[in-house]
Design a protein around this motif. Structure first.
Motif, mmCIF file in Angstrom:
data_model
loop_
_atom_site.group_PDB
_atom_site.id
_atom_site.type_symbol
_atom_site.label_atom_id
_atom_site.label_comp_id
_atom_site.label_asym_id
_atom_site.label_seq_id
_atom_site.Cartn_x
_atom_site.Cartn_y
_atom_site.Cartn_z
ATOM 1 N N VAL A 42 0.898 -1.216 -0.105
ATOM 2 C CA VAL A 42 -0.020 0.054 0.009
ATOM 3 C C VAL A 42 0.877 1.311 0.125
ATOM 4 C CG1 VAL A 42 -1.881 1.204 1.215
ATOM 5 C CG2 VAL A 42 -1.926 -1.473 1.173
ATOM 6 N N SER A 43 1.192 1.882 -1.145
ATOM 7 C CA SER A 43 1.912 2.962 -1.300
ATOM 8 C C SER A 43 1.306 4.162 -0.959
ATOM 9 C CB SER A 43 2.567 3.172 -2.699
ATOM 10 O OG SER A 43 1.698 3.270 -3.532
ATOM 11 N N GLN A 44 2.058 5.029 -0.651
ATOM 12 C CA GLN A 44 1.453 6.578 -0.299
ATOM 13 C C GLN A 44 1.959 7.621 -1.360
ATOM 14 O OE1 GLN A 44 2.167 7.316 4.297
ATOM 15 N NE2 GLN A 44 3.918 5.902 3.664
ATOM 16 N N GLN A 45 1.048 8.484 -1.681
ATOM 17 C CA GLN A 45 1.197 9.410 -2.648
ATOM 18 C C GLN A 45 1.444 10.742 -2.073
ATOM 19 O OE1 GLN A 45 0.753 7.799 -5.940
ATOM 20 N NE2 GLN A 45 0.584 6.208 -4.168
ATOM 21 N N PHE A 46 2.834 11.147 -2.309
ATOM 22 C CA PHE A 46 3.210 12.277 -1.525
ATOM 23 C C PHE A 46 3.275 13.561 -2.539
ATOM 24 C CE2 PHE A 46 5.013 9.438 1.292
ATOM 25 C CZ PHE A 46 4.877 9.793 2.693
ATOM 26 N N THR A 47 2.039 13.616 -3.145
ATOM 27 C CA THR A 47 1.887 14.699 -4.136
ATOM 28 C C THR A 47 1.573 15.965 -3.368
ATOM 29 O OG1 THR A 47 -0.516 14.087 -4.399
ATOM 30 C CG2 THR A 47 1.394 13.372 -6.028
ATOM 31 N N GLN A 48 1.618 17.121 -3.856
ATOM 32 C CA GLN A 48 1.287 18.384 -2.918
ATOM 33 C C GLN A 48 -0.141 18.786 -2.982
ATOM 34 O OE1 GLN A 48 3.289 20.978 -1.743
ATOM 35 N NE2 GLN A 48 1.526 21.681 -1.071
ATOM 36 N N ASN A 57 13.805 8.248 0.255
ATOM 37 C CA ASN A 57 12.770 7.351 -0.072
ATOM 38 C C ASN A 57 11.694 7.693 0.792
ATOM 39 O OD1 ASN A 57 10.980 5.303 -0.930
ATOM 40 N ND2 ASN A 57 11.939 3.732 0.208
ATOM 41 N N VAL A 58 10.851 8.549 0.621
ATOM 42 C CA VAL A 58 9.543 8.934 1.388
ATOM 43 C C VAL A 58 8.733 7.858 1.310
ATOM 44 C CG1 VAL A 58 9.866 11.634 1.030
ATOM 45 C CG2 VAL A 58 8.479 10.259 -0.459
ATOM 46 N N GLN A 59 8.595 7.276 0.373
ATOM 47 C CA GLN A 59 7.489 5.839 0.362
ATOM 48 C C GLN A 59 8.005 4.902 1.569
ATOM 49 O OE1 GLN A 59 5.050 5.296 -1.227
ATOM 50 N NE2 GLN A 59 5.103 6.865 -2.737
ATOM 51 N N GLY A 60 9.197 4.996 2.104
ATOM 52 C CA GLY A 60 9.512 4.104 3.341
ATOM 53 C C GLY A 60 9.197 4.682 4.176
ATOM 54 N N LEU A 61 8.587 6.132 4.512
ATOM 55 C CA LEU A 61 8.289 6.453 5.887
ATOM 56 C C LEU A 61 6.882 5.474 6.373
ATOM 57 C CD1 LEU A 61 8.406 10.146 5.262
ATOM 58 C CD2 LEU A 61 9.817 8.935 6.861
ATOM 59 N N ALA A 62 6.860 5.420 7.806
ATOM 60 C CA ALA A 62 5.834 4.469 8.333
ATOM 61 C C ALA A 62 4.849 5.584 8.948
ATOM 62 C CB ALA A 62 6.463 3.640 9.326
ATOM 63 N N LEU A 81 14.041 1.945 8.180
ATOM 64 C CA LEU A 81 15.168 1.427 7.397
ATOM 65 C C LEU A 81 15.007 1.736 5.889
ATOM 66 C CD1 LEU A 81 18.240 0.207 7.497
ATOM 67 C CD2 LEU A 81 16.736 -2.264 7.118
ATOM 68 N N GLU A 82 14.023 1.255 5.277
ATOM 69 C CA GLU A 82 13.601 1.861 3.983
ATOM 70 C C GLU A 82 13.752 3.173 3.529
ATOM 71 O OE1 GLU A 82 11.905 -0.289 5.736
ATOM 72 O OE2 GLU A 82 12.499 -2.199 4.934
ATOM 73 N N SER A 83 13.203 4.106 4.315
ATOM 74 C CA SER A 83 13.193 5.524 4.190
ATOM 75 C C SER A 83 14.742 6.156 4.229
ATOM 76 C CB SER A 83 12.234 6.494 5.114
ATOM 77 O OG SER A 83 12.941 6.313 6.522
ATOM 78 N N GLY A 84 15.331 5.570 5.054
ATOM 79 C CA GLY A 84 16.770 6.326 5.112
ATOM 80 C C GLY A 84 16.804 7.215 6.154
ATOM 81 N N GLN A 85 17.862 7.653 6.571
ATOM 82 C CA GLN A 85 17.995 8.812 7.613
ATOM 83 C C GLN A 85 17.357 10.166 6.927
ATOM 84 O OE1 GLN A 85 22.170 8.650 9.064
ATOM 85 N NE2 GLN A 85 21.516 6.892 10.321
#
Length: 406
Positions: free
Chosen positions: A64-70, A325-330, A341-345
């Protein structure tokens, strides 16, 4: 029998309907980002085989991916509402001390003066000087001085910009003499306790292209006890020099413990033209104590605090972060995300710097859910659910036919 395929289709479509329902339910949630169910095919494979002889095992929701559009920006005219216009997240410190990130800018002030979210998380920022210059890259909770007034600031410098009349007669050369108050001005200075002290300055022409400045017109009429200095002008009307080179004005506080202190006088832009005496600018750097009366947030995240004494001072700057990778944010709810870990630091910065977006004060970012599209998606998912149910029904009829063979 192909019950498994139909059942997987029902499960996947039901999950998709859950995602669509979540989007629709949050169509009016500030800073909410829509989600999308993404399917993946299930295929049984065995070592050494190839081709497409196997029928497959059905479908599953891969993610389930998140759509980080404005999202759209809505003006609210609330001073502490903030919309992020562009990339980046506001940085938060949760009540348990952990870090989180948000784009929901519905901010408040708590009873200690900290800027917080609706869940009590403190917004982090950078420390600045009163002019808004960042002092360090260390982030701390942003706190406004609401508990006590800002202290008074003693006047240390006066800047004067005026024009003296080149056609004025030399003092004491005519009868009756030119009153000393003809060319004068005044302002209010402050001692170290913020007490107002009126300061007057009077000018008299002592020779062609020469003017004296006094702080007491009575003293100037008889002697030079209150003389501040001499102004020398060139033939172009501009100031060429002062005597002494650095002018100071003595100011006496009504408090004997403070006494008299000297204030520098900047007259670099004073002119002598054939025009009436006029003061175009007169300012000083002192001020009395003042209470916080309002805030204004700039596009670069600097927070300007307004005080009852007329002063405006920077009280900090919002910190922003972004991720590779903003898709990796929980997502954790309430418009907040945490690092994985997927989003990175997180990559830290400030609004308008590099790829970071700007802040729009008095506005909020709406949800990026397209309600029309979600309703269409819901109807499509409903038909897909019915189709998968039909495959199960058909398989059941085939099985019943086999059982009834005689």
């Amino acid at each position: 029998m192909g019950f498994q395929q139909g059942l997987s289709g029902l499960n996947a479509t039901s999950r998709n309907l859950d995602v669509i329902g979540h989007n629709i339910a949050n169509a009016n949630t500030t800073g909410m980002k829509a989600s999308r169910a993404e399917y993946g095919e299930l295929v049984a494979s065995s070592l050494g085989t190839g081709g497409g002889s196997s029928a497959g095992l059905g479908v599953e929701v891969s993610t389930v991916s998140q759509q980080f559009t404005q999202g759209n920006i809505t003006v609210t005219n609330n001073d502490l509402d903030v919309a992020v216009n562009g990339a980046g997240f506001l940085q938060l410190e949760l009540p348990d001390g952990s870090a989180a990130f948000t784009r929901a800018g519905e901010l408040k002030l708590d009873r200690f003066g900290f800027i917080v979210t609706n869940t009590g998380a403190q917004v982090l920022g950078y420390q600045t000087d009163i002019a808004g210059n960042r002092l360090s890259f260390a982030t701390n909770p942003i706190q406004l001085p609401t508990a006590a007034p800002i202290g008074a600031n003693q006047t240390t410098a006066i800047t004067a910009e005026f024009n003296v009349d080149a056609e004025a007669v030399v003092w004491n050369s005519v009868v009756p003499n030119t009153p000393l108050t003809t060319y004068g001005t005044s302002l209010t200075a402050y001692d170290s306790q913020g007490v107002e002290i009126p300061v007057s300055m009077y000018m008299r022409k002592v020779a062609n292209d020469q003017w004296q400045i006094y702080t007491d017109p009575t003293s100037a009429a008889t002697a030079t006890a209150s003389a501040v200095g001499l102004l020398n002008f060139g033939t172009n009307g501009l100031l060429t020099s002062t005597v002494p080179a650095a002018l100071t004005v003595p100011i006496t506080s009504p408090n004997p413990a403070i006494g008299t202190f000297n204030v520098t006088l900047d007259v670099a832009t004073v002119t002598q033209y054939g025009a009436r005496f006029a003061v175009s600018d007169l300012s000083q750097d002192g001020y009395p104590p003042g209470e916080l009366v309002g805030v204004k947030i700039e596009e670069n995240g600097v927070i300007l605090a307004r005080y009852s004494n007329g002063e405006t001072q920077a009280a900090g700057q919002f910190a922003m972060v972004n991720f590779r990778n903003v898709q990796g944010l929980a997502p954790t709810g309430h418009g907040q995300w945490i690092e994985t870990l997927e989003s990175g630091q997180p990559i830290q910065g400030a609004p308008t710097e590099g790829k970071f977006g700007s802040l729009r004060a008095g506005a909020l970012e709406d949800s990026n859910v397209d309600l029309t599209q979600e309703l269409v998606n819901m109807m499509t998912a409903q038909r897909a659910y019915q189709a998968n149910a039909q495959t199960i029904k058909t398989q059941d009829q085939v099985l019943q036919t086999l059982v009834n063979l005689r």
